[in-house]
Design an enzyme around this catalytic site. Structure first.
Site, PDB file in Angstrom:
ATOM      1  N   PRO A 110       0.569  -1.136   0.386  1.00  0.00           N
ATOM      2  CA  PRO A 110       0.055   0.056   0.326  1.00  0.00           C
ATOM      3  C   PRO A 110       0.778   1.052   0.285  1.00  0.00           C
ATOM      4  CG  PRO A 110      -1.011  -1.701   1.881  1.00  0.00           C
ATOM      5  CD  PRO A 110       0.275  -2.504   1.564  1.00  0.00           C
ATOM      6  N   GLU A 336      15.918   1.853  27.690  1.00  0.00           N
ATOM      7  CA  GLU A 336      15.869   3.174  26.306  1.00  0.00           C
ATOM      8  C   GLU A 336      17.584   2.863  26.488  1.00  0.00           C
ATOM      9  OE1 GLU A 336      13.607   2.940  23.832  1.00  0.00           O
ATOM     10  OE2 GLU A 336      12.419   2.589  25.213  1.00  0.00           O
TER      11      GLU A 336
HETATM   12  P1  ATP Z   1      -2.808   1.493  -2.038  1.00  0.00           P
HETATM   13  O1  ATP Z   1      -2.116   0.198  -2.262  1.00  0.00           O
HETATM   14  O2  ATP Z   1      -3.486   1.967  -0.196  1.00  0.00           O
HETATM   15  O3  ATP Z   1      -4.359   1.999  -3.160  1.00  0.00           O
HETATM   16  P2  ATP Z   1      -1.451   3.351  -3.513  1.00  0.00           P
HETATM   17  O4  ATP Z   1      -0.274   2.663  -4.140  1.00  0.00           O
HETATM   18  O5  ATP Z   1      -2.785   2.889  -4.902  1.00  0.00           O
HETATM   19  O6  ATP Z   1      -1.851   2.871  -3.054  1.00  0.00           O
HETATM   20  P3  ATP Z   1      -0.712   5.841  -3.704  1.00  0.00           P
HETATM   21  O7  ATP Z   1      -2.444   5.706  -3.603  1.00  0.00           O
HETATM   22  O8  ATP Z   1      -0.265   6.097  -5.581  1.00  0.00           O
HETATM   23  O9  ATP Z   1      -0.793   4.720  -3.606  1.00  0.00           O
HETATM   24  O10 ATP Z   1      -0.110   7.294  -3.466  1.00  0.00           O
HETATM   25  C1  ATP Z   1      -0.640   7.850  -1.956  1.00  0.00           C
HETATM   26  C2  ATP Z   1      -0.007   9.415  -2.293  1.00  0.00           C
HETATM   27  O11 ATP Z   1       1.025   8.827  -1.470  1.00  0.00           O
HETATM   28  C3  ATP Z   1       0.264  10.160  -3.093  1.00  0.00           C
HETATM   29  O12 ATP Z   1      -1.360  10.392  -3.563  1.00  0.00           O
HETATM   30  C4  ATP Z   1       1.531  10.713  -3.236  1.00  0.00           C
HETATM   31  O13 ATP Z   1       1.362  11.927  -2.778  1.00  0.00           O
HETATM   32  C5  ATP Z   1       2.208   9.597  -2.381  1.00  0.00           C
HETATM   33  N1  ATP Z   1       2.923   9.122  -3.178  1.00  0.00           N
HETATM   34  C6  ATP Z   1       2.945   7.076  -3.590  1.00  0.00           C
HETATM   35  N2  ATP Z   1       4.350   7.137  -4.112  1.00  0.00           N
HETATM   36  C7  ATP Z   1       4.358   8.143  -4.980  1.00  0.00           C
HETATM   37  C8  ATP Z   1       5.576   8.070  -4.820  1.00  0.00           C
HETATM   38  N3  ATP Z   1       6.712   7.000  -5.959  1.00  0.00           N
HETATM   39  N4  ATP Z   1       6.199   9.470  -5.889  1.00  0.00           N
HETATM   40  C9  ATP Z   1       5.457  10.738  -4.403  1.00  0.00           C
HETATM   41  N5  ATP Z   1       4.096  10.545  -4.824  1.00  0.00           N
HETATM   42  C10 ATP Z   1       4.086   9.610  -4.068  1.00  0.00           C
END
Ligand code: ATP
Length: 503
Positions: A110, A336
């Protein structure tokens, strides 16, 4: 046709009741109420998700995220772009008789940017973008999910036509909910019908269609997917989106700090080093939290101090209001400092900060200095790590003569490391197969590893018992101390011997 049958049956029932001398009004009132209820529930179910999408305004369906907005993930981006180029260069692929690509599956933990990737793909392909989540399709009424799948595909086509595009990207998040192995669910009829409908829609996607639809699925449990979904011609391209490595983390931090005023001295390279295991979503949250902390303090810029505090918050959770008794606080400080003393002795300069501010479930925390990322762990490393984990409990034992329940988490970690040592052939048992080795033998080896590391930690702590107590007093007073200050208090060597100049 159905309507005529109902009207005919209603009229016949009316005549029959009148002929029998019964009052037909209550029967018809009851039938009317049941019909209205059925109509209401059905419409609520069908219209729920995708109607609301249309009301968002059409701008929502054009993605403005490009691949440049995604930090790190270079391999995933390259693989995805390669697959998308098949679609962009339609003439060439057609000439070679290449089967058109219908589905791409993004897999990974995720928050690693799978949704961003799908949006960037839509942008790259100049397509409309529609997103839905697997759980939105599943209702308790059989047939509703299948209907929603049909609606989603036809709506994507209509929308593309309306916006003058000849491509549409449909993004299906949590694909495992909608596309899990068939026959596994209790209400499997509804699940199976929904998945079948998705397969039908994907099989029906043709190059000749006025609008070319590409389905991008995302899941972090690809093992749960029905095999039919992964068959050639469906989701036959798989792109792994992993947790970012240090360089990727630095790029993600750069992207998310672009619009934020960073104070002089905030070194993103260092923050990237300290955030091993963070996803893109964690990093975004870290930067956002740091900005919130600066705002609360009335600052104009985000300094290293806020970054460090935000890091603790993202790592361990919000500060808790837990009120510990003084003797408990003293014990936490000893615990700690115990971890820190073992860590500094075995791996000099390995402690970044030490704190007794309770956060999340932790009463205190030793944050290690970001070390170089590694994919392989040696026997020496594993043993040291176990000794560091046990350092807290051992310090309590040495100072107070008994341990407390505060070490539960450390013991769990140490036990996991010891088990890993055994199963990976790093213990004195040599290479073993857990299934073919008597449990007693494994248990004895486990005990041997733990006992020897307890002894090792005890020797280290006994040797610097007084310094440990002095450092714990300072920690108790200041609540948080830096690695440098800790080394001073513990009288550790200020610099490695090799670089020390003789007086
Ligand atoms: P899930 O599996 O929970 O749906 P996902 O893999 O689809 O998550 P995203 O929804 O694309 O993840 O990412 C969530 C947020 O994290 C994005 O809106 C962005 O702000 C940030 N983010 C994640 N990966 C990147 C990346 N490689 N570069 C820049 N921002 C990122």
């Amino acid at each position: 046709m159905k309507k005529e049958i109902i009207i005919g049956a209603g009229a016949a029932l009316f005549l029959f009741l009148v002929k029998q001398g019964l009052d037909p009004v209550p029967f018809f009132l009851l039938a009317g109420a049941m019909g209205a209820l059925h109509y209401y529930l059905r419409n609520r179910g069908l219209e729920k998700n995708f109607e609301t999408l249309e009301y968002k305004g059409e701008k929502e369906f054009i993605s403005h995220v490009s691949f440049a907005d995604i930090g790190g993930q270079e391999t995933a981006k390259r693989e995805l772009v390669e697959a998308l180029d098949f679609l962009r260069e339609e003439e060439r692929t057609k000439a070679l008789g290449i089967r058109p690509l219908k589905g791409i599956l993004l897999t990974g933990p995720p928050g690693t940017g799978k949704t961003l990737m799908a949006k960037a793909a839509a942008h790259y392909m100049d397509s409309v973008f529609m997103a839905a989540s697997g759980s939105e399709f599943i209702e308790m009424y059989a047939g509703v999910g299948a209907q929603r799948v049909r609606q989603l595909f036809s709506r994507a086509r209509r929308l593309a036509q309306k916006m003058g595009k000849n491509r549409a990207v449909i993004f299906l998040d949590e694909l495992e909910v909608l596309g899990g192995k068939r026959g596994k669910h209790t209400s499997h009829l509804e699940y199976d019908q929904t998945l079948n409908q998705l397969l039908v829609e994907m099989d029906g996607l043709r190059a000749e269609d006025g609008v070319r639809v590409l389905v991008i699925g995302a899941t972090n449990r690809a093992d749960l997917l029905d095999e039919a979904l992964l068959r050639p011609g469906r989701f036959d391209r798989r792109v792994q989106v992993d947790l970012p490595a240090k360089e990727g983390r630095r790029k993600i931090l750069e992207i998310h700090t672009k619009n934020k005023p960073l104070a002089h001295g905030v070194d993103l390279e260092r923050v990237a080093r300290d955030t091993f295991g963070f996803s893109g979503a964690h990093l975004e949250s870290l930067v956002n939290e740091a900005a919130i902390l600066s705002f609360r303090k009335g600052k104009q810029e985000i300094s290293l101090e806020e970054m460090e505090e935000a890091l603790d918050k993202v790592l361990l959770g919000e500060r808790t209001d837990k009120q510990l008794r003084l003797e408990e606080l003293e014990r936490v400080a000893i615990h700690e400092t115990g971890h820190a003393l073992v860590s500094e002795t075995l791996r000099p300069k390995s402690v970044r900060t030490l704190t007794i501010i309770p956060r999340g479930r932790a009463l205190g925390f030793m944050r290690p200095a970001g070390e170089e990322e590694r994919s392989l762990y040696t026997k020496k490393y594993m043993e040291e790590q176990i000794a560091i984990c046990l350092g807290g409990a051992v310090a309590e034992e040495v100072i107070y003569g008994e341990r407390s329940t505060g070490a539960a988490n450390d013991l769990e970690q140490a036990a996991r490391l010891a088990r890993d040592m055994i199963t990976t052939g790093l213990s004195s048992l040599g290479v073993v197969d857990e299934d073919c080795t008597p449990q007693k033998k494994i248990y004895r080896e486990f005990q041997k590893i733990m006992t020897s590391q307890v002894e090792r930690a005890t020797t280290i702590i006994e040797a610097k018992k007084d310094h440990l107590q002095q450092a714990a007093v300072v920690l108790l007073a200041e609540e948080k101390i830096s690695g440098a200050k800790l080394r001073q208090l513990l009288k550790m060597d200020p610099e490695p011997a090799a670089t020390r100049t003789s007086a």
